[in-house]
Design a protein around this motif. Sequence first.
Motif, mmCIF file in Angstrom:
data_model
loop_
_atom_site.group_PDB
_atom_site.id
_atom_site.type_symbol
_atom_site.label_atom_id
_atom_site.label_comp_id
_atom_site.label_asym_id
_atom_site.label_seq_id
_atom_site.Cartn_x
_atom_site.Cartn_y
_atom_site.Cartn_z
ATOM 1 N N ILE A 170 -5.162 7.091 6.117
ATOM 2 C CA ILE A 170 -6.134 8.183 6.167
ATOM 3 C C ILE A 170 -5.732 9.214 5.139
ATOM 4 O O ILE A 170 -4.569 9.639 5.113
ATOM 5 N N LYS A 171 -6.667 9.606 4.335
ATOM 6 C CA LYS A 171 -6.380 10.670 3.382
ATOM 7 C C LYS A 171 -6.912 11.993 3.929
ATOM 8 O O LYS A 171 -8.060 12.061 4.399
ATOM 9 N N ALA A 172 -6.071 13.012 3.893
ATOM 10 C CA ALA A 172 -6.479 14.342 4.355
ATOM 11 C C ALA A 172 -7.297 15.001 3.249
ATOM 12 O O ALA A 172 -6.828 15.885 2.536
ATOM 13 N N ASP A 173 -8.535 14.522 3.112
ATOM 14 C CA ASP A 173 -9.341 14.912 1.953
ATOM 15 C C ASP A 173 -10.568 15.723 2.351
ATOM 16 O O ASP A 173 -11.512 15.858 1.583
ATOM 17 N N PHE A 202 0.887 -1.169 0.000
ATOM 18 C CA PHE A 202 0.000 0.000 0.000
ATOM 19 C C PHE A 202 0.917 1.209 0.000
ATOM 20 O O PHE A 202 2.100 1.121 0.343
ATOM 21 N N SER A 203 0.364 2.335 -0.396
ATOM 22 C CA SER A 203 1.244 3.509 -0.478
ATOM 23 C C SER A 203 0.688 4.642 0.367
ATOM 24 O O SER A 203 -0.521 4.734 0.622
ATOM 25 N N TYR A 204 1.572 5.460 0.825
ATOM 26 C CA TYR A 204 1.192 6.600 1.661
ATOM 27 C C TYR A 204 2.304 7.628 1.547
ATOM 28 O O TYR A 204 3.423 7.330 1.105
ATOM 29 N N ASP A 205 1.972 8.845 1.950
ATOM 30 C CA ASP A 205 2.948 9.922 1.851
ATOM 31 C C ASP A 205 3.770 10.082 3.125
ATOM 32 O O ASP A 205 4.944 10.396 3.068
ATOM 33 N N HIS A 206 3.101 9.875 4.258
ATOM 34 C CA HIS A 206 3.794 10.104 5.530
ATOM 35 C C HIS A 206 3.394 9.037 6.549
ATOM 36 O O HIS A 206 2.313 8.457 6.458
ATOM 37 N N ASP A 207 4.276 8.837 7.473
ATOM 38 C CA ASP A 207 4.126 7.788 8.491
ATOM 39 C C ASP A 207 3.997 8.485 9.850
ATOM 40 O O ASP A 207 4.870 9.266 10.229
ATOM 41 N N ARG A 208 2.904 8.245 10.549
ATOM 42 C CA ARG A 208 2.687 8.889 11.851
ATOM 43 C C ARG A 208 2.296 7.837 12.892
ATOM 44 O O ARG A 208 1.872 6.744 12.537
ATOM 45 N N ALA A 212 -7.444 14.570 20.671
ATOM 46 C CA ALA A 212 -6.255 15.141 20.038
ATOM 47 C C ALA A 212 -6.746 15.920 18.815
ATOM 48 O O ALA A 212 -7.929 15.867 18.469
ATOM 49 N N ILE A 213 -5.848 16.663 18.207
ATOM 50 C CA ILE A 213 -6.247 17.538 17.088
ATOM 51 C C ILE A 213 -5.695 16.976 15.779
ATOM 52 O O ILE A 213 -4.482 16.787 15.636
ATOM 53 N N PHE A 214 -6.590 16.708 14.841
ATOM 54 C CA PHE A 214 -6.201 16.351 13.473
ATOM 55 C C PHE A 214 -6.073 17.672 12.745
ATOM 56 O O PHE A 214 -7.060 18.280 12.338
ATOM 57 N N ASN A 215 -4.854 18.143 12.626
ATOM 58 C CA ASN A 215 -4.554 19.536 12.282
ATOM 59 C C ASN A 215 -4.188 19.665 10.811
ATOM 60 O O ASN A 215 -3.140 19.195 10.369
ATOM 61 N N TYR A 216 -5.073 20.297 10.057
ATOM 62 C CA TYR A 216 -4.790 20.543 8.638
ATOM 63 C C TYR A 216 -3.832 21.720 8.502
ATOM 64 O O TYR A 216 -4.153 22.834 8.914
ATOM 65 N N TYR A 217 -2.680 21.466 7.963
ATOM 66 C CA TYR A 217 -1.737 22.522 7.648
ATOM 67 C C TYR A 217 -2.365 23.475 6.635
ATOM 68 O O TYR A 217 -3.009 22.991 5.697
ATOM 69 N N PRO A 218 -2.258 24.795 6.737
ATOM 70 C CA PRO A 218 -1.493 25.565 7.725
ATOM 71 C C PRO A 218 -2.334 26.112 8.880
ATOM 72 O O PRO A 218 -1.963 27.138 9.443
ATOM 73 N N ASN A 219 -3.434 25.472 9.247
ATOM 74 C CA ASN A 219 -4.163 25.946 10.424
ATOM 75 C C ASN A 219 -3.258 25.830 11.660
ATOM 76 O O ASN A 219 -2.349 25.013 11.706
ATOM 77 N N GLY A 228 -4.645 16.700 1.116
ATOM 78 C CA GLY A 228 -4.473 15.882 -0.070
ATOM 79 C C GLY A 228 -3.518 14.715 0.112
ATOM 80 O O GLY A 228 -3.494 13.798 -0.711
ATOM 81 N N LYS A 229 -2.749 14.740 1.193
ATOM 82 C CA LYS A 229 -1.778 13.668 1.397
ATOM 83 C C LYS A 229 -2.424 12.484 2.119
ATOM 84 O O LYS A 229 -3.407 12.634 2.841
ATOM 85 N N THR A 230 -1.808 11.324 1.922
ATOM 86 C CA THR A 230 -2.279 10.110 2.600
ATOM 87 C C THR A 230 -1.302 9.744 3.712
ATOM 88 O O THR A 230 -0.085 9.753 3.507
#
Lengths: 576, 576
Positions: free
Chosen positions: B292-295, B159-165, B320-327, B237-239
């Motif tokens: 999770i996609k930030a969509d 599977f593919s993703y942009d970032h690992d958290r 916790a806060i799911f924080n959309y950059y640049p908020n 837009g990132k996953t």
Amino acid sequence: MASLLQRKQYFLLLLSSFLFLLQSQTAESRTLNYKWEVKSELKSPDCFKKLTITINGRSPGPTIYAHQGDTVIVELKNSLHTENVAIHWHGIRQIGTPWSDGTEGVTQCPILPGETFRYQFVVDRPGTYLYHAHYGMQREDGLYGSIVVWVPEGQTEPFSYDHDRNLILTDWYHKSSNEHAAGLATPGSGFTWVGEPDSLLIQGRGRFNCSVLGSSSGTCNSSSTECVLYPLTVVPGKTYRLRVSSLTSLSALSFQVEGHSMTVVEADGHYVEPFQVNNLFIYSGETYSVLIKADQDPSRNYWITTNVVSRSRTTPPGLAIFNYYPNHQSKRPPTTPPAPPAWNDVPPRLAQSQAIKARQGFIHAPPKAADKVIVLLNTQNTVNGRRRWSLNNVSFNMPHTPYLIALKHNLLHTFSQEKPPTGYDFKNYDIFNPAPNPEATVSDAIFRLDFNSTVDIILQNANMMSPNNSETHPWHLHGHDFWVLGYGEGKFDIYNDPSKYNLENPIMKNTVPLHPYGWTALRFVADNPGVWAFHCHIDAHFFMGMGVVFEEGIERVGKLPTSIMGCGESKRFLRP
Amino acid sequence: MASLLQRKQYFLLLLSSFLFLLQSQTAESRTLNYKWEVKSELKSPDCFKKLTITINGRSPGPTIYAHQGDTVIVELKNSLHTENVAIHWHGIRQIGTPWSDGTEGVTQCPILPGETFRYQFVVDRPGTYLYHAHYGMQREDGLYGSIVVWVPEGQTEPFSYDHDRNLILTDWYHKSSNEHAAGLATPGSGFTWVGEPDSLLIQGRGRFNCSVLGSSSGTCNSSSTECVLYPLTVVPGKTYRLRVSSLTSLSALSFQVEGHSMTVVEADGHYVEPFQVNNLFIYSGETYSVLIKADQDPSRNYWITTNVVSRSRTTPPGLAIFNYYPNHQSKRPPTTPPAPPAWNDVPPRLAQSQAIKARQGFIHAPPKAADKVIVLLNTQNTVNGRRRWSLNNVSFNMPHTPYLIALKHNLLHTFSQEKPPTGYDFKNYDIFNPAPNPEATVSDAIFRLDFNSTVDIILQNANMMSPNNSETHPWHLHGHDFWVLGYGEGKFDIYNDPSKYNLENPIMKNTVPLHPYGWTALRFVADNPGVWAFHCHIDAHFFMGMGVVFEEGIERVGKLPTSIMGCGESKRFLRP
């Protein structure tokens, strides 16, 4: 007509007299075997429920009653879940058994959860002694008790009394000692986390005012049977030997029995030339015997009180009931508790210290002169942002390989081989002001004494970090009694003050106060092969570095039991 | 115009990408060295100041990032004052290093204060793992963290993703684990002392409502920077691969990211045939990766929430806060946190468990049949007035000589040599009612498995002591992954249920839930020489006896390091 409770009480009085007689029948020294289990339990000694370290379910733990010459064996099982433990037998010199002193880091590795450790030692002198945890600050969590050593059967003492009773005085905190330790170890937090005690306990009981906690008082229960005030029942006309000990964590105390004067006859196991007090000042680690005659109006009870002295008094008095038989044990005295002495009035405390002399006929003469003099100036310091205490600017740090093992088995790399300083800049140091340079060195270096040499120690007090502040420090020496040569105010004068030493009838003690801005001089003979801690008996102060360690005659110490080993570098000895 | 903070954030994003690339350069497996110091510190993870066990000043401790095949060396220094410690590497099988499993009493003696213990092991599979204290109930005091193992450089994942958290979920109590342990060990007190958590934490942060404490809220500070809600920053837009783990002491949890669905792709280090959830149920000891996609609308932030399930819900949600950059990271979402599923609704939880299958192309086929079947019925019991948990009426008790040492060095007298029961009275036992006879045997007996044999375990749940009550128990196996063959409701039918086992594409896990009144069947191959605990991952339940121990291939275990020895009967090995 006597109530059932009163009749039961009277029966217990008779029974205890009978048991005493029974014990007096056997003429030789005996071996006393104890099996103790150390646990962590929720207790409410002052009505507030707190995790308390108990022995066989109790805090204070069981009193050890023995005769001079008896051998005491305590098989101590550690049933704590994750904490180790070690118990020190305070005032017992451990002659020939230095590995039983119970001082973690000095004479033994800690006892692990699940382990049973065997302490064995001879109680070679009559008197009043103590035992308590000597690991971290566990003593503060309730792990302590009394040792009463009677003279051998057939021998008499230089004073008479009808009954023998025992009270330990402590201060008590609702925070755990681990919380205190963490607070002390936090840079910048310093003293502030510990603060003043929540309660003063007498024989493990006190009363906290639960109502001040407001809504969150769920863990405070004023009607708990665990915080009923301790009743000391006396029969009118009888004379009591009351053994009074202090194992406070922090507080210096005054002790009074309302309306009764006390005659001081024993201190730390030595007979005192008798003198009367209405108020007894007592410091952590000290024990006294006082004689009290139940000679007041027997139709009522009286207050037994303790109060904080030497630190600003925010904690309410510790209370117990001096209960005249056959009044009910819980009958409150009709009076308010007697007013304590002013907390900051040093002269009466100094005067009491100076009044304590060896009893005529029981004087042990000290050597006329010392082979070595060590002056220990105590100061508060900051090391890496953390508040500490130092002696001559060296703050003590306990190593993890006990010295006794390290020295006997040549693991000398486990601690600093430097020589700690034996003095400070007498000429220039101003003890009445905060130190200009509060930095200090942290070290685990020790004093190595010539065997059989005579050592003088001058404890020199000084101002703390804040101006106009100097505390009382009770210093306790392991493995020895020392002669108390004198107390003084201000800076000790090495040229003139020694000539004022009392070499005539100095009392011997194992714990002695150092008064604010004053000095205390003591002398001992380094004749007990072993390694011995000498430290401020305020738990937090020792934890913060206020102590030293003496080695003497290590080559004369017998084969160490492996039971004391297994930590630090002594793990090397594991050869499966 | 971007604020300074936002620019700093963006820089950190760039930096972490760069570091990731840098790490990907080295092609071979490496050795990663960590130096950790364990301390007890006053922390306010939910605004309430509490003694917390930290690693290098932090709780959760540092995340270990490694690649498959790397060797991890952790030199763990115990700087606690009086408490020992041991750390388990949860999900790491310790092939060839069973002495590094970190389970006190099973694979090692506890690490003493002042000691430095060296853990060394290979992370042989990619995935999401954990570490935590495995001594007493210290995990509950904050001693835990994450292990992230990436696939080797150059390899890709299915599977593919942009970032690992990474997020660890916990529950949090204002009382210490020692207080809980004392409460549990007090006859008559049973569960009641532990109660429900005060807070739920996400990545070590939560918010307790200090105002409910009223006047005595001195140790609760709503404006402490330590209890600012954890922000998980995402770029629109990132996953994201979000690694979600639970190390709760007690609570089963639901986990949601408001307005975002999640695709489950990994469980306990194994790829999952992807499925979508809006809510992820997660049990203590489990790890998942979800994509999770930030969509969603990027002009606002969203809530990340956890909620208690399976026990009556008195604790507020963890946030916790799911924080959309640049908020701004601390910008509160405009909505109220999403409603959690009903706490007592079992079917959706069972359905999620059943939905987790091995991903096509990554299926490890289980052996077709078992050599041995062990059925473990769990019941609540009373032993000497103390509430315990039992398996087939045997309540586990940890010995003080670790099994690994005892078995390898023939100290077989240190634990019971009986064989624990492998089943219960299937025919007559009514799992839907309290046990008619709640007495149990306490034992430290273990299961000795034939090396390389295939073992089936049926976990059978039942009613607790009070009627209409059956809890969820997450069971964790050390040293292995197991195949999850099936879950069922009611009593396991040994004749018919095995035919329904999933032998096609069962997921492998190391932790699996046992649902209320249900059963869970699993299979593993006893091919890892060592001694391994298998237990309910609820701290208090294991403490109360809910566990067993397996030995397999002890004769194949290499020479044990002496560093794991020194307690219990292994003290015999001390030969100075």
